[in-house]
Design an enzyme around this catalytic site. Sequence first.
Site, PDB file in Angstrom:
ATOM      1  N   LYS A  22       0.833  -1.205   0.000  1.00 25.49           N
ATOM      2  CA  LYS A  22       0.000   0.000   0.000  1.00 25.49           C
ATOM      3  C   LYS A  22       0.865   1.252   0.000  1.00 25.49           C
ATOM      4  CE  LYS A  22      -2.776   2.626   3.379  1.00 25.49           C
ATOM      5  NZ  LYS A  22      -1.717   3.598   3.726  1.00 25.49           N
ATOM      6  N   ASN A  23       1.838   1.312   0.900  1.00 24.42           N
ATOM      7  CA  ASN A  23       2.625   2.528   1.064  1.00 24.42           C
ATOM      8  C   ASN A  23       3.555   2.797  -0.105  1.00 24.42           C
ATOM      9  OD1 ASN A  23       1.429   3.021   3.525  1.00 24.42           O
ATOM     10  ND2 ASN A  23       3.062   2.079   4.722  1.00 24.42           N
ATOM     11  N   CYS A 118      -6.298   8.418   8.543  1.00 27.70           N
ATOM     12  CA  CYS A 118      -6.525   7.880   9.874  1.00 27.70           C
ATOM     13  C   CYS A 118      -6.170   8.886  10.957  1.00 27.70           C
ATOM     14  CB  CYS A 118      -5.684   6.610  10.085  1.00 27.70           C
ATOM     15  SG  CYS A 118      -6.322   5.171   9.214  1.00 27.70           S
ATOM     16  N   ARG A 123      -0.211  15.228  11.515  1.00 25.15           N
ATOM     17  CA  ARG A 123       0.722  14.940  10.435  1.00 25.15           C
ATOM     18  C   ARG A 123       0.793  16.165   9.544  1.00 25.15           C
ATOM     19  NH1 ARG A 123      -1.089   9.052   8.356  1.00 25.15           N
ATOM     20  NH2 ARG A 123      -3.172   9.876   8.658  1.00 25.15           N
ATOM     21  N   ASP A 308       4.232   1.768  11.851  1.00 29.84           N
ATOM     22  CA  ASP A 308       3.096   0.991  11.354  1.00 29.84           C
ATOM     23  C   ASP A 308       3.031  -0.403  11.970  1.00 29.84           C
ATOM     24  OD1 ASP A 308       2.102   2.989   9.801  1.00 29.84           O
ATOM     25  OD2 ASP A 308       2.586   2.088   7.869  1.00 29.84           O
ATOM     26  N   ARG A 400      -8.763  -0.380   4.018  1.00 30.89           N
ATOM     27  CA  ARG A 400      -7.917   0.633   3.382  1.00 30.89           C
ATOM     28  C   ARG A 400      -6.545   0.074   3.036  1.00 30.89           C
ATOM     29  NH1 ARG A 400      -6.505   5.317   6.568  1.00 30.89           N
ATOM     30  NH2 ARG A 400      -5.498   5.805   4.594  1.00 30.89           N
TER      31      ARG A 400
END
Length: 419
Positions: A22-23, A118, A123, A308, A400
């Site tokens: 995903k990242n 999220c 951030r 994470d 997600r």
Amino acid sequence: MGTYMVRGGRKIEGEFAVRGSKNAALPILAACLLAEDEVILENIPLITDVFQTLDILRELGCTVSLSEEMRTVVIDSRYLKGTEIGNETVRKMRSSILFLGALLGREKQGKLAYPGGCAIGKRPIDLHLAAFEKMGVTIREEGYVLDCRAERITGQHIYLNFPSVGATENILLLAAKAEGVTVIHNAAREPEVISLARFLRAIGAEVYGEGTASIMVEGVKTLHGAYFSIPSDRIEGGTFLCAAAMTGGELRLKGLEREQMGAVLEVMRMTGCRFLWEESDHLWMCPPKRLLSDFTIVTGPFPAFPTDMQPFMMSLLTLAKGNCMISETVFEARFSQGEELCRMGADIRISGRNASIYGVEKLHGAEVFAKDLRCGAALLVAALAAEGESLVHGSEYVERGYEKIEDAFSFLGGDIRLT
């Protein structure tokens, strides 16, 4: 909002091929805007963040063809029809901010709302915007909307006071077609940054030094299409390792890159887990009869322990003999799983950015609520190891970043379904 029904007590074991990251996928998808021909991406993860990112590309005028069966997407961005992204889409995903660097690099203008995502703490995007301004971008804030334009974008020396992954990626996107040379100092070294740099090189960019603290980009005028494979997801791999370790199962994972897993495997070895790289990308894990504890984990930028993975390690340590401290240095609000784990019988005490986990003999099933992506998946891991049935609400968070995680855990022996 869906709910996972989990009946714990079964081993998670067997062999599993880790899906695309995903990242890594999200910034690469944004970077497709820079190419002036078709880009073909394989090993795309079939997750909601990717689907929403593809919707943004379509909204901007790109032609997008996704084959879910082949996990391949073809993107043609030659005929953009706009540089503004709708507010509703942007506020769902933090990564949408990366479209700003790509749009500015392609069209010298871009407009979008402050991004969402999220709720794991502040951030701020000030590092992104300060770099953009230094490179020639004029930024106007209209309420919660950023309107960015530039006559010329020029390469500069950019000094980051924190090795932000998002800021490093956004600067790379802007610098790829800037005039002159850009050097990012104190750049993020995460594997996902390396993947983006490799993709940019594949479409014709001149990028050097990824994986180190200084990345240099020599701007070019045009970028072409390419064929590129998204690397496997190190966080998904870590998720399944923790599930197997908590439930006492042996696991073989295919597709992981050894250099990405260093800090995670180091910590898991301290719990008594044994690992063997059977091939360059095949990892075998065998857990101990009882997990061990009595050490401290400090999250941080790569190559430190990844933030994470922190929620999963917290779940794992609830069943470890002894006690452990976790210090979260990246996000100030990333212990949301702690309170929920206590509903399942865990003994966790949180003070600010520090959490003390005192191991218990067993967890019991409970009704718990996901507060964010990794929190939700960490609760599923704990539920698989708990006695009895658990209800984990908030599947939309988990979806997600994980492709049908209920099917994956079921394949590996878990009793889990989504309702």
